[in-house]
Design an enzyme around this catalytic site. Sequence first.
Site, PDB file in Angstrom:
ATOM      1  CG  ASP A 166     -24.246   6.359   0.996  1.00  0.00           C
ATOM      2  OD1 ASP A 166     -23.866   6.767   2.107  1.00  0.00           O
ATOM      3  OD2 ASP A 166     -25.369   6.611   0.527  1.00  0.00           O
ATOM      4  CG  ASP A 224     -28.554  11.731   3.943  1.00  0.00           C
ATOM      5  OD1 ASP A 224     -27.313  11.606   4.003  1.00  0.00           O
ATOM      6  OD2 ASP A 224     -29.315  10.896   3.428  1.00  0.00           O
TER       7      ASP A 224
HETATM    8  C1  GLA Z   1     -27.354   8.160   2.035  1.00  0.00           C
HETATM    9  C2  GLA Z   1     -26.598   9.344   1.444  1.00  0.00           C
HETATM   10  C3  GLA Z   1     -27.552  10.168   0.611  1.00  0.00           C
HETATM   11  C4  GLA Z   1     -28.181   9.325  -0.487  1.00  0.00           C
HETATM   12  C5  GLA Z   1     -28.867   8.120   0.121  1.00  0.00           C
HETATM   13  C6  GLA Z   1     -29.322   7.129  -0.910  1.00  0.00           C
HETATM   14  O1  GLA Z   1     -28.291   8.552   2.964  1.00  0.00           O
HETATM   15  O2  GLA Z   1     -26.025  10.115   2.452  1.00  0.00           O
HETATM   16  O3  GLA Z   1     -26.879  11.292   0.049  1.00  0.00           O
HETATM   17  O4  GLA Z   1     -27.176   8.926  -1.379  1.00  0.00           O
HETATM   18  O5  GLA Z   1     -27.982   7.418   1.010  1.00  0.00           O
HETATM   19  O6  GLA Z   1     -29.933   6.012  -0.366  1.00  0.00           O
END
Ligand code: GLA
Length: 401
Positions: A166, A224
């Site tokens: 990430d 997301d």
């Molecule tokens: C980010 C990623 C998500 C998830 C969250 C976890 O937002 O894009 O897919 O992994 O972190 O905290």
Amino acid sequence: MNRFIERLLRPAAPLALALATVCGAAPVLAAGAKPALPQMGFNNWNSTHCRAEFNEAMIRGVADKFISLGLRDAGYRYVNIDDCWANWQRDKNGRLMPNPKRFPSGINALADYIHSKGLKFGLYSSAGTSTCEPLKENRGFPGGLGHEKQDAATFASWGVDYLKYDNCNNQKVDARRRYAAMAEALRATGRPIFYSVCEWGENKPWLWAGKPPVSAGSWRTTGDISDTYASMLKNFKQNVVLDKYATPGHWNDPDMLEVGNGGMTDVEYRSHFSLWSIMAAPLLIGTDLRTIRPDALKILLNKEVIAVDQDPLGVQGHQVSDANGIHVIVKPLKDGSEAVAVFNETDAARAVNVGAREIGLRSGMHYRLRDLWAHTDATGDGSIKLDLPAHATAMYRISRL
Ligand code: GLA
């Protein structure tokens, strides 16, 4: 490029790859090797986020369901865990530790269990000083920035097969450097670990993440996803225009599936699954398989749609039209047929006509149209005429008769 010329060039692709290898250029694919197809599996994030139900009992239960529900047989392989698996602090030697409440048996034992089912295990970290979840006592869960070698070695020692990496708390260090550092550390372990870059499309990863030194298997192209039609649509639109950057083994990732989580209708979930498949996107189930509804499971198990995603030619579908909210996406397949998805983005039912030429088919020929959701066949001139409900997608495989 003219689609007809494109078609003529297609058989030459393996030769081109072989030449690239012989000439010493960085090979995308070893000559004769099977292309790596988009990854299929499960990740807990969309269904649990950080809630306490995310723990080793849940993940073991999900792995069991891979077998009993026929998901492993349908091609799903990875059981991946997301943020909040780690302890708040590294141990005294700087090693990452699992959260003792969620994973009392340890990550190694969990990986062993998943491997014993003939499945693969994936883990999560962030190319930053801590991961994405909100701070507790002003500290997040430890991230990999500056700890790449040690963390990669830990992952390998635990039997990790997949890393989602990430972008949070990245201290504004250049993304290419951060993602290359972990890529190199993973390679140095000698264990094959699928590398999933997750920097949300911020630094145009489609331009660099698939190439050395990062050579990721996939990179997120979007922020997301959430369990709404609007969110799914947004990620689809951002990802569908990036088709030319996907190559076998290196895929655009519009984020994980929401199918089954309850925020969309089954019509919308079928669109979600169809669109991800025609885009050769990773198919990572994001719902709790221990409690999945039969109708949602049926979507995830549609083998004819999965076969489009997993087609060995390894091409992301190309959007040939998006006029008035009707999207037509065409994906050439290894056997010479074309997969076609027709998606009605709008809030009203629409009568749709897609001409054979628009799909890139030669006119005046006879074609078989396999409907991949109804599982029925029709014959015709390759054109598609249908009434498409609001938010629905029809999907076909069209081959010459
Ligand atoms: C980010 C990623 C998500 C998830 C969250 C976890 O937002 O894009 O897919 O992994 O972190 O905290």
